[in-house]
Each structure stands twice: as structure tokens, then as C-alpha cells.
Scaffold this motif. Structure first.
Motif, mmCIF file in Angstrom:
data_model
loop_
_atom_site.group_PDB
_atom_site.id
_atom_site.type_symbol
_atom_site.label_atom_id
_atom_site.label_comp_id
_atom_site.label_asym_id
_atom_site.label_seq_id
_atom_site.Cartn_x
_atom_site.Cartn_y
_atom_site.Cartn_z
ATOM 1 N N ASN A 282 0.823 -1.209 0.000
ATOM 2 C CA ASN A 282 0.000 0.000 0.000
ATOM 3 C C ASN A 282 0.854 1.255 0.000
ATOM 4 O OD1 ASN A 282 -2.721 1.041 0.043
ATOM 5 N ND2 ASN A 282 -2.311 1.752 2.121
ATOM 6 N N LEU B 117 2.031 1.855 -3.501
ATOM 7 C CA LEU B 117 0.949 2.377 -4.337
ATOM 8 C C LEU B 117 0.689 3.852 -4.050
ATOM 9 C CD1 LEU B 117 -1.566 -0.619 -4.054
ATOM 10 C CD2 LEU B 117 -0.155 -0.024 -6.037
ATOM 11 N N ILE B 118 0.723 4.227 -2.771
ATOM 12 C CA ILE B 118 0.505 5.623 -2.403
ATOM 13 C C ILE B 118 1.604 6.511 -2.975
ATOM 14 C CG2 ILE B 118 0.495 7.231 -0.454
ATOM 15 C CD1 ILE B 118 -0.957 5.056 1.154
ATOM 16 N N ASP C 277 -9.889 -2.411 -1.828
ATOM 17 C CA ASP C 277 -9.001 -1.251 -1.691
ATOM 18 C C ASP C 277 -7.834 -1.348 -2.667
ATOM 19 O OD1 ASP C 277 -10.634 -0.356 0.341
ATOM 20 O OD2 ASP C 277 -9.353 -1.129 1.952
ATOM 21 N N ALA D 81 -6.876 1.233 -5.747
ATOM 22 C CA ALA D 81 -5.591 1.912 -5.914
ATOM 23 C C ALA D 81 -5.034 1.703 -7.319
ATOM 24 C CB ALA D 81 -4.597 1.407 -4.865
ATOM 25 N N TYR E 180 -6.909 3.871 -9.724
ATOM 26 C CA TYR E 180 -6.491 5.275 -9.595
ATOM 27 C C TYR E 180 -5.219 5.526 -10.397
ATOM 28 C CZ TYR E 180 -4.882 9.659 -7.579
ATOM 29 O OH TYR E 180 -4.433 10.955 -7.416
#
Length: 223
Positions: A57, A60-61, A90, A94, A97
Motif C-alpha cells: 500500500n 501504491l501511495i 481497496d 488503488a 487510480y
């Protein structure tokens, strides 16, 4: 009107050592999120080995919030992703996005397993499928624009073994192929009207995907 021309979302699964990672490394400006140490000596940009979902995560952020020049995200995943379906949601959010806002191609590399398939119209038979829990696998199959199965091309010859018996033998030339349509032997699909079989080569695959035939937008380098 008309089809939406956006970066492709692919799942590539195949037998061990077939060249899935090499295929993905040939995509435009790739960066890898590793969930297992399977890249070997392949020289490609990568995040440190992800040992938890939080590591994935965080990567990905960073891709979603920072300027960068990467055009393709590659994630290798397997049994470590047999997790709760809300987390899968979730994760997919991601990826979508990054596809929509960062114009990134998405390639997920998966292990293959052989499972017994109970076909209501015939006797049960074995087939290659993605090595994921069936619920998570269903979510990912729905997400992907293309699910590609990589394997060696084989032919089966039948000879007379005597006494009315036949003997079958599989022969392989070593040719590596991507199968793009579902068959009794394997899971696959695509939304691009791809040929049923393509050589395991990125340039040949990209010929048939409209987004990959245009000049992809260049992102600014991170300062």
C-alpha cells in the motif's frame, strides 16, 4: 460514443520459468512491486521486497502522490494475497487510480495451479488457473481487461502400442506462447479481440492493444 482508450489492466499467469517477469519488464517504463523475491538477475526498477500488505500500500501511495516517469506498474502476487475481500477492493481501487490519474499500465504476475474442473456438460478435467482463493480470483478476473496464460506450445502424437492400445506422447518445441482466450485447458480472456495465440513477446502483444500503439504521456521526473 466509441471505446474508451485507457491503459490496459492485465493478469499474466503461466508455468514456472516461462518468462512472465521478463515479459512485464519489456513494457514501457516499468516499476515492480515485489511480493516475493522472484526477479533474479533481471535489471528493472523496483521497490524493496514487500513483506506486508502495508508495504504494498505504501508503494501504491507513493506512485499515486509523487511525480514520476514510470508508465507501467508490475506486481507479482501469489498465495500471500489470500486476504479479506474488502482489502482486495481497496487494492483494486488503488490500481484503478494509478491507471486513470497517472496513465499507468497495470500488469499483475500470478502463479498458475492445476485444478480439477467440474464441467456440467462433460466429465471433470484438469485445467490451469490462477493460484488464488476462488473469491479473490473472481474479483481479479473481473478487474482485468486481459487475463493471459503463458505456456510452451505442445503437440500430442498418438501411436499404436499393440493389442488395440494407443499411446499418446506430448512433444514440445520450446516455443513460448501467450494464450488469450479461455479453453478447457486454461483460464484466459481479453477485451481487445486479441488473436487466440501470440508469441511471448511484449512487442507482439502491444501491436493489438490500441493504447500501447500511441505515444504514451510522459510524466515528470521526481525531483
Amino acid at each position: 460514443k466509441g471505446a474508451t482508450n485507457m491503459p490496459p489492466r492485465m493478469i499474466v499467469h503461466g508455468v514456472q520459468g516461462i518468462g512472465k517477469t521478463t515479459l512485464a519488464a519489456s513494457a514501457p517504463a516499468p516499476i515492480f512491486i515485489q511480493t516475493e523475491d522472484g526477479m533474479g538477475v533481471l535489471d528493472a526498477p523496483r521497490f524493496p521486497l514487500a513483506e506486508t500488505y502495508e508495504d504494498v500500500n505504501d508503494a501504491l501511495i507513493s506512485l499515486g502522490t509523487q511525480d514520476h516517469s514510470y508508465q507501467t506498474l508490475v506486481i507479482g502476487y501469489g498465495k500471500g494475497y489470500n486476504m479479506a475481500l474488502d482489502i482486495w477492493g481497496d487494492f483494486i481501487g488503488a490500481l484503478n487510480y494509478l491507471r486513470a490519474q497517472k496513465n499507468m499500465n497495470i500488469i499483475l504476475l500470478a502463479h498458475t495451479q492445476v485444478v480439477k474442473y467440474n464441467d456440467p456438460s462433460s466429465e471433470p478435467y484438469d485445467r490451469y488457473t490462477i493460484n488464488l482463493h476462488k473469491n479473490a480470483g473472481a474479483k481479479m478476473l473481473e478487474f482485468a481487461d486481459a487475463v493471459l496464460f503463458a505456456n510452451y506450445r505442445t503437440t500430442v502424437t498418438t501411436t499404436d502400442a499393440g493389442f488395440g492400445q494407443k499411446k499418446s506422447r506430448a512433444l514440445g518445441s520450446g516455443e513460448r506462447v501467450i494464450f488469450t482466450e479461455e479453453r478447457p485447458s486454461h483460464i484466459a480472456k481479453n477485451r481487445y479481440a486479441l488473436p487466440a495465440e501470440i508469441p511471448l513477446d511484449w512487442s507482439r502483444l502491444a501491436e493489438f492493444i490500441p493504447y500501447l500503439n500511441q505515444t504514451q504521456p510522459q510524466m515528470k521526473e521526481t525531483a
